[in-house]
Design a protein around this motif. Structure first.
Motif, PDB file in Angstrom:
ATOM      1  N   LEU A  77       0.854  -1.193   0.000  1.00 50.53           N
ATOM      2  CA  LEU A  77       0.000   0.000   0.000  1.00 50.53           C
ATOM      3  C   LEU A  77       0.887   1.240   0.000  1.00 50.53           C
ATOM      4  N   LYS A  78       0.455   2.248  -0.737  1.00 48.30           N
ATOM      5  CA  LYS A  78       1.159   3.534  -0.761  1.00 48.30           C
ATOM      6  C   LYS A  78       0.114   4.642  -0.723  1.00 48.30           C
ATOM      7  N   ILE A  79       0.219   5.514   0.280  1.00 47.22           N
ATOM      8  CA  ILE A  79      -0.738   6.620   0.430  1.00 47.22           C
ATOM      9  C   ILE A  79       0.024   7.920   0.633  1.00 47.22           C
ATOM     10  N   CYS A  80      -0.624   9.021   0.308  1.00 47.11           N
ATOM     11  CA  CYS A  80      -0.012  10.350   0.430  1.00 47.11           C
ATOM     12  C   CYS A  80      -0.959  11.301   1.149  1.00 47.11           C
ATOM     13  N   ALA A  81      -0.375  12.332   1.754  1.00 46.90           N
ATOM     14  CA  ALA A  81      -1.179  13.393   2.358  1.00 46.90           C
ATOM     15  C   ALA A  81      -1.873  14.201   1.264  1.00 46.90           C
ATOM     16  N   VAL A  82      -2.930  14.871   1.650  1.00 44.08           N
ATOM     17  CA  VAL A  82      -3.765  15.588   0.681  1.00 44.08           C
ATOM     18  C   VAL A  82      -3.190  16.976   0.421  1.00 44.08           C
ATOM     19  N   PHE A  83      -2.977  17.279  -0.848  1.00 38.31           N
ATOM     20  CA  PHE A  83      -2.587  18.618  -1.289  1.00 38.31           C
ATOM     21  C   PHE A  83      -3.863  19.435  -1.523  1.00 38.31           C
ATOM     22  N   PRO A  84      -3.926  20.710  -1.186  1.00 35.74           N
ATOM     23  CA  PRO A  84      -2.864  21.615  -0.749  1.00 35.74           C
ATOM     24  C   PRO A  84      -2.757  21.768   0.773  1.00 35.74           C
ATOM     25  N   PHE A  85      -3.474  20.964   1.535  1.00 34.79           N
ATOM     26  CA  PHE A  85      -3.376  21.071   2.988  1.00 34.79           C
ATOM     27  C   PHE A  85      -1.961  20.721   3.454  1.00 34.79           C
ATOM     28  N   ASP A  86      -1.337  19.849   2.716  1.00 37.73           N
ATOM     29  CA  ASP A  86       0.090  19.595   2.900  1.00 37.73           C
ATOM     30  C   ASP A  86       0.774  20.012   1.600  1.00 37.73           C
ATOM     31  N   LEU A  87       1.474  21.154   1.619  1.00 38.09           N
ATOM     32  CA  LEU A  87       2.037  21.715   0.386  1.00 38.09           C
ATOM     33  C   LEU A  87       3.040  20.767  -0.269  1.00 38.09           C
ATOM     34  N   PHE A  88       3.774  20.047   0.530  1.00 38.32           N
ATOM     35  CA  PHE A  88       4.719  19.053   0.020  1.00 38.32           C
ATOM     36  C   PHE A  88       4.299  17.693   0.608  1.00 38.32           C
ATOM     37  N   PRO A  89       3.364  17.030  -0.062  1.00 42.72           N
ATOM     38  CA  PRO A  89       2.700  15.860   0.541  1.00 42.72           C
ATOM     39  C   PRO A  89       3.668  14.775   1.014  1.00 42.72           C
ATOM     40  N   ASN A  90       3.477  14.377   2.260  1.00 41.70           N
ATOM     41  CA  ASN A  90       4.230  13.247   2.805  1.00 41.70           C
ATOM     42  C   ASN A  90       3.668  11.943   2.238  1.00 41.70           C
ATOM     43  N   GLN A  91       4.454  10.896   2.359  1.00 40.72           N
ATOM     44  CA  GLN A  91       4.060   9.620   1.746  1.00 40.72           C
ATOM     45  C   GLN A  91       4.365   8.466   2.689  1.00 40.72           C
ATOM     46  N   LEU A  92       3.473   7.512   2.721  1.00 39.24           N
ATOM     47  CA  LEU A  92       3.657   6.304   3.525  1.00 39.24           C
ATOM     48  C   LEU A  92       3.491   5.087   2.625  1.00 39.24           C
ATOM     49  N   SER A  93       4.446   4.164   2.706  1.00 42.25           N
ATOM     50  CA  SER A  93       4.370   2.923   1.937  1.00 42.25           C
ATOM     51  C   SER A  93       4.599   1.740   2.879  1.00 42.25           C
ATOM     52  N   ILE A  94       3.861   0.674   2.622  1.00 40.30           N
ATOM     53  CA  ILE A  94       3.912  -0.512   3.480  1.00 40.30           C
ATOM     54  C   ILE A  94       4.475  -1.677   2.678  1.00 40.30           C
ATOM     55  N   GLU A  95       5.517  -2.296   3.213  1.00 46.22           N
ATOM     56  CA  GLU A  95       6.105  -3.509   2.661  1.00 46.22           C
ATOM     57  C   GLU A  95       5.908  -4.651   3.658  1.00 46.22           C
ATOM     58  N   PRO A  96       6.112  -5.886   3.241  1.00 44.48           N
ATOM     59  CA  PRO A  96       5.903  -6.999   4.180  1.00 44.48           C
ATOM     60  C   PRO A  96       6.781  -6.936   5.422  1.00 44.48           C
ATOM     61  N   THR A  97       7.966  -6.337   5.314  1.00 43.59           N
ATOM     62  CA  THR A  97       8.898  -6.344   6.441  1.00 43.59           C
ATOM     63  C   THR A  97       9.072  -4.994   7.114  1.00 43.59           C
ATOM     64  N   GLN A  98       8.553  -3.920   6.530  1.00 47.88           N
ATOM     65  CA  GLN A  98       8.769  -2.597   7.105  1.00 47.88           C
ATOM     66  C   GLN A  98       7.760  -1.586   6.576  1.00 47.88           C
ATOM     67  N   VAL A  99       7.722  -0.453   7.281  1.00 44.23           N
ATOM     68  CA  VAL A  99       6.898   0.685   6.866  1.00 44.23           C
ATOM     69  C   VAL A  99       7.829   1.850   6.579  1.00 44.23           C
ATOM     70  N   ASN A 100       7.674   2.467   5.421  1.00 46.66           N
ATOM     71  CA  ASN A 100       8.515   3.596   5.026  1.00 46.66           C
ATOM     72  C   ASN A 100       7.703   4.882   5.096  1.00 46.66           C
ATOM     73  N   LEU A 101       8.256   5.858   5.813  1.00 48.28           N
ATOM     74  CA  LEU A 101       7.604   7.166   5.925  1.00 48.28           C
ATOM     75  C   LEU A 101       8.510   8.217   5.306  1.00 48.28           C
ATOM     76  N   LEU A 102       7.989   8.903   4.300  1.00 45.88           N
ATOM     77  CA  LEU A 102       8.740   9.934   3.600  1.00 45.88           C
ATOM     78  C   LEU A 102       8.136  11.291   3.951  1.00 45.88           C
ATOM     79  N   PHE A 103       8.945  12.136   4.591  1.00 45.94           N
ATOM     80  CA  PHE A 103       8.496  13.471   5.001  1.00 45.94           C
ATOM     81  C   PHE A 103       9.187  14.510   4.122  1.00 45.94           C
ATOM     82  N   ARG A 104       8.380  15.332   3.445  1.00 40.16           N
ATOM     83  CA  ARG A 104       8.916  16.393   2.586  1.00 40.16           C
ATOM     84  C   ARG A 104       8.716  17.744   3.276  1.00 40.16           C
TER      85      ARG A 104
END
Length: 198
Positions: A77-104
């Motif tokens: 699964l890969k989801i992102c924050a809603v623009f324009p409430f988040d001007l540089f949308p953050n992103q979250l991705s789920i893998e079987p072994t870990q969760v990746n959080l990308l903050f812009r």
């Protein structure tokens, strides 16, 4: 005559001392010490077994590495924050072994945090009127809570269910590499839904 007998006796004693260490019982033939062919075969057999074990260990580690790579390439699964409430949308991705959080924070300015499933202690979703916030508690990090805001409520709840299902599977020691991405996502979501009431 006496001198000849004495010399003959001395000569016989010397011959006995020379032949005794190498003489076999009931034989007069003298043997010299040489390496046994059986000893050589044993050494070669041990070398062969050591080389074979080394190849087996390499194959085992190669298969394990391939399994890890295969699991890391599955994005459930890969989801992102809603623009324009988040001007540089953050992103979250789920893998079987870990969760990746990308903050812009700004253009070309981003931080990535990868949290292994085994380190996740808790996943929370807080919903407002329009959006939701997802928080992940990491036991191995000093600032152990990662929060992502302005997510769609439906997507945030789906992410929580999948993460909770993967947490249960990981703690039970299930090999997640045996499942395809779509199948694993469905099973993890079903398991996560059974773990908590939304």
């Amino acid at each position: 005559l006496y001198t000849m007998r004495l010399q003959n006796t001395i000569f016989q004693k010397q011959n006995i001392k020379k032949t005794l260490p190498f003489k076999k019982l009931g034989e007069d033939k003298v043997y010299t010490t040489k390496p046994s062919i059986y000893a050589t075969d044993t050494i070669n057999q041990r070398r062969y077994e050591a080389a074979e074990q080394k190849l087996l260990d390499k194959e085992k580690h190669t298969q394990k590495l391939d399994s890890l790579v295969d699991r890391s390439e599955k994005i459930l699964l890969k989801i992102c924050a809603v623009f324009p409430f988040d001007l540089f949308p953050n992103q979250l991705s789920i893998e079987p072994t870990q969760v990746n959080l990308l903050f812009r924070e700004f253009f070309f300015d981003q931080n990535i945090h990868s949290v292994p499933m085994k380190n996740i202690n808790e996943v929370e979703v807080q919903c407002s009127v329009f959006f939701a916030s997802l928080s992940i508690v990491d036991n191995s990090y000093v600032k152990n809570t990662f929060a992502m805001d302005y997510l769609k409520k439906r997507e945030a709840q789906l992410a929580r269910r999948i993460i909770q299902g993967l947490l249960v599977a990981t703690r039970e020691g299930i090999d997640l590499s045996k499942f395809h991405a779509a199948e694993l996502r469905y099973k993890a979501e079903s398991l996560g839904r059974a773990q908590a009431v939304e």
